[in-house]
Scaffold this active site. Structure first.
Site, short mmCIF file in Angstrom:
data_model
loop_
_atom_site.label_atom_id
_atom_site.label_comp_id
_atom_site.label_asym_id
_atom_site.label_seq_id
_atom_site.Cartn_x
_atom_site.Cartn_y
_atom_site.Cartn_z
CG HIS A 60 -6.80 31.24 -2.00
ND1 HIS A 60 -6.40 31.70 -0.78
CD2 HIS A 60 -6.83 29.89 -1.90
CE1 HIS A 60 -6.20 30.67 0.03
NE2 HIS A 60 -6.44 29.56 -0.63
NE ARG A 68 4.29 14.29 3.45
CZ ARG A 68 4.63 14.87 2.31
NH1 ARG A 68 5.31 14.20 1.41
NH2 ARG A 68 4.28 16.12 2.07
CD GLU A 86 10.32 12.03 1.07
OE1 GLU A 86 9.83 12.62 0.10
OE2 GLU A 86 9.91 12.21 2.23
CG ASP A 132 11.75 15.57 -1.25
OD1 ASP A 132 12.36 16.60 -1.58
OD2 ASP A 132 10.76 15.57 -0.51
NE ARG A 188 10.21 19.13 -4.23
CZ ARG A 188 9.38 18.41 -3.49
NH1 ARG A 188 9.85 17.50 -2.66
NH2 ARG A 188 8.10 18.57 -3.57
CB CYS A 207 2.67 9.59 -3.45
SG CYS A 207 3.92 9.67 -2.16
C1 PEP Z 1 7.85 13.51 -2.89
O1 PEP Z 1 8.88 13.96 -2.39
O2 PEP Z 1 7.81 12.86 -3.96
C2 PEP Z 1 6.55 13.73 -2.23
C3 PEP Z 1 5.46 13.14 -2.66
O3 PEP Z 1 6.51 14.59 -1.20
P1 PEP Z 1 6.55 16.20 -1.32
O4 PEP Z 1 6.38 16.57 -2.75
O5 PEP Z 1 5.45 16.68 -0.45
O6 PEP Z 1 7.91 16.50 -0.77
MG MG Z 2 8.93 14.62 -0.32
#
Ligand code: PEP
Ligand code: MG
Length: 599
Positions: A203, A346, A450, A474, A484, A521
């Site tokens: 924060h 989502r 994903e 993902d 990741r 995204c």
């Molecule tokens: C992704 O997996 O690309 C995604 C946008 O979702 P998150 O990063 O929240 O898993």
């Molecule tokens: Mg994801």
């Protein structure tokens, strides 16, 4: 990701220190090193007749800490939503049972002083946080520690703080600063700060960014390396600190700072321009956000909607899941603020590296999972905990009349999951109808693509949903078998792997064959090196961190469809990510001479 790799952190030398740049801006100034006492709580045994007095002393310190925070809150400008909500969360922590009841119980059970009891309560809390993998949630412990430090200080009878002495054009250096310290720095015109502790998502870092105070954190031993009065250059973007700079370095960095300000001003122009190519082909540029508090930033950068609202962050706030009414109020705010643009919410994406501890009965499914990334994640979790899922969907449907809502299902790997979710939504719509509660009949229902099975079956899925959102964060993890969050294999996490590019293309083609839009995204969408490739692969929407939208829009407005198509075709022919990078290294400077320089 890629840009970070390409720029690379500079190696540390005897005259430079490399930390984590969490709030951009270059400052050349003298430092003030603040050695604050670290509260070491000794254990004192108290006679039984003094115990209630000790409990009273502790309550007084808690009340005084609350008063201090309220006084600070009054000084913070109303438009600083981030700062205000952090003070509010600290005020709430002062009422937290883990702090109050636990400390009081320890005083009474062990006949000990309040400082020692508070330190023990803090250890218990820390242990719980240490078991959490998610770095975002882990960093929330720092807030509890900051609140506890304030109480320790009051118990010890502190009257003033060294930070009060730091006013004027100086860079302050300490082991750590709390978010409230950062707010006080602004009042004192402090130019920037360096700390030994901290991370990107703390924060303190968030407040520094929203107050535009340059900051570098994670500089181990910096309070011992620097002395008050040392002249330094700090770069809050790259995290580099230069000690005792020579005059040429100072001139160079000051010029860099002027250039980056000019670049930011130049980019601001794009906020108000359409997201279209030179030949009029449009692409929606929207925002990824986690909290409603980010809405002002979304509007500030000219986003054309929310492409991803990570709804799980609302579930991380308290000890219990939010109520349907709380969710309704959040979703309503999102939809009303963004209307007429679409808002993609989502549904709960927990599990994997994000797990919840805010459930009634404290169920601990995630603790028992050996392989959480392949476990009870996302849509699987929602279909397992159906009541929770139904509550979220009901809140969404009730909010849907306030704007244009898109419901996004995460981590879908089989058709049955989409069908089950849709059946629940239909049932809920029927219930609302029976109760004469309004909802929008045209709510769009889409899915994240994903996992590889979703790509392979994209043509089948496309007939069942209203839109696709490709989650490359993902998709890369699951298709290349690279965790990741694992630093040891981070170098293998490769967005330009041809398999990833082909999967994106396959999903786009399947979506378009069924006339549904396809967005992306993942982090790739905000990486300027990836953006031309993604545009070339035919995506309809890119959703990213709001602050990068103007930069991406500038690229789009300097693109032509012919060039983009060519890029898309060429990268798909590459056999290896190195070939893709080599091709881009020669082609992008030709297509975008201003943005990319010749290698
Ligand atoms: C992704 O997996 O690309 C995604 C946008 O979702 P998150 O990063 O929240 O898993
Ligand atoms: Mg994801």
């Amino acid at each position: 990701m890629i840009m970070r790799k390409m720029n690379g952190a500079q190696a540390e030398t005897s005259r430079t220190l490399q930390g984590i740049g969490v709030s951009p801006g270059i400052v050349v100034a003298k430092v003030m090193v603040l050695k604050r006492p670290t509260w070491r709580a000794g254990r004192y045994h108290l006679p039984p007749e003094h115990i209630e007095q000790e409990v009273g002393r502790f309550s007084q310190a808690i009340n005084a800490a609350g008063q201090e925070l309220l006084r600070l809150r009054e000084k913070v400008a109303d438009d600083l939503a981030d700062a205000l909500s952090i003070i509010d969360s600290h005020l709430l922590m002062l009422k937290d049972r883990m702090i109050i009841e636990r400390t009081t119980a320890i005083i009474r059970q062990n006949n000990v002083n309040a400082e020692w009891a508070l330190a023990q309560a803090l250890c218990d809390i820390k242990e719980r946080f240490d078991r959490i993998d998610d770095p975002y949630i882990k960093e929330r412990y720092a807030d509890i520690k900051h609140v506890a430090d304030r109480v320790f200080g009051l118990l010890a009878g502190r009257e003033s703080d060294p930070l009060d002495l730091a006013t004027g054009p100086t860079i302050v250096v300490a082991n750590d600063f709390s978010p409230e310290d950062t707010m006080r720095m602004q009042a004192g015109n402090v130019l920037g700060f360096l700390t030994e502790k901290g991370g990107m998502n703390s924060h303190t870092a968030i407040v520094a960014r929203s107050l535009a105070i340059p900051a570098v954190v994670g500089l181990e031993h910096v309070t011992g390396i620097l002395a008050t009065g040392d002249l330094i250059i700090m770069d809050g973007g790259s995290g580099l600190v230069i000690l005792r700079p020579d005059p040429e370095e100072i001139i160079r960095y000051q010029a860099d700072e002027r250039h980056s300000r000019a670049r930011a001003d130049e980019l601001d122009r794009y906020i108000y321009l359409a997201s279209e190519t030179l030949d009029g082909y449009t692409l929606r540029l929207s925002a990824n956000i986690e909290m409603v508090e980010e809405l002002p930033t979304v509007l500030r950068y000219g986003s054309e909607g929310i492409g991803l609202f990570r709804s799980e962050f609302d579930y991380f706030q308290g000890r219990r899941p939010p109520t349907e009414e709380q969710l309704l109020s959040t979703y309503r705010q999102l939809l009303e603020t963004m209307s007429p643009h679409p808002v993609t919410v989502r549904t709960l994406d927990v599990g994997g590296d994000k797990f919840l501890n805010s459930f009634p009965g404290n169920k601990a499914w995630f603790d028992q999972e050996r392989n959480p990334a392949l476990g009870l994640r996302s849509i699987r979790f929602s279909l397992y905990e159906k009541e929770l899922f139904r509550m979220q969907l009901r809140a969404l449907l009730r909010a849907s009349v306030h704007g244009r809502l898109r419901i996004l299902l995460p981590l879908v790997s089989a058709l049955g999951e989409v069908r089950q979710a849709k059946a629940i939504i239909r049932e809920l719509m029927a219930d609302l109808e029976a109760a004469e509660q309004p909802y929008a009949v045209d709510v769009e229902i889409g899915m994240m693509v994903e996992v590889p099975s979703a790509v392979v079956m994209a043509d089948v899925f496309a007939a069942e949903v209203d839109f696709f959102a490709i989650g490359t964060n993902d998709l890369i993890q699951y298709s290349l078998a690279i965790d990741r969050g694992n630093q040891y294999v981070a170098h293998l996490y490769e967005p330009f792997h041809p398999a990833v590019l082909r999967m994106i293309k396959q999903t786009v083609e399947a979506g378009h064959a069924h006339n549904i839009p396809v967005s992306l995204c993942g982090e790739m969408a905000g990486d300027v090196l990836c953006v031309p490739v993604l545009m070339g692969l035919g995506l309809d929407e890119l959703s990213m961190r709001p602050a990068v939208i103007p930069k991406v829009k500038r690229l789009l407005r300097h693109s032509s469809t012919r060039q983009l198509r060519n890029l898309g075709e060429q990268v798909l022919r590459c056999a290896d990510s190195n070939d893709v990078r080599a091709y881009l290294a020669t082609t992008l400077p030709q297509y975008y001479p201003k943005e990319f320089q010749q290698p």
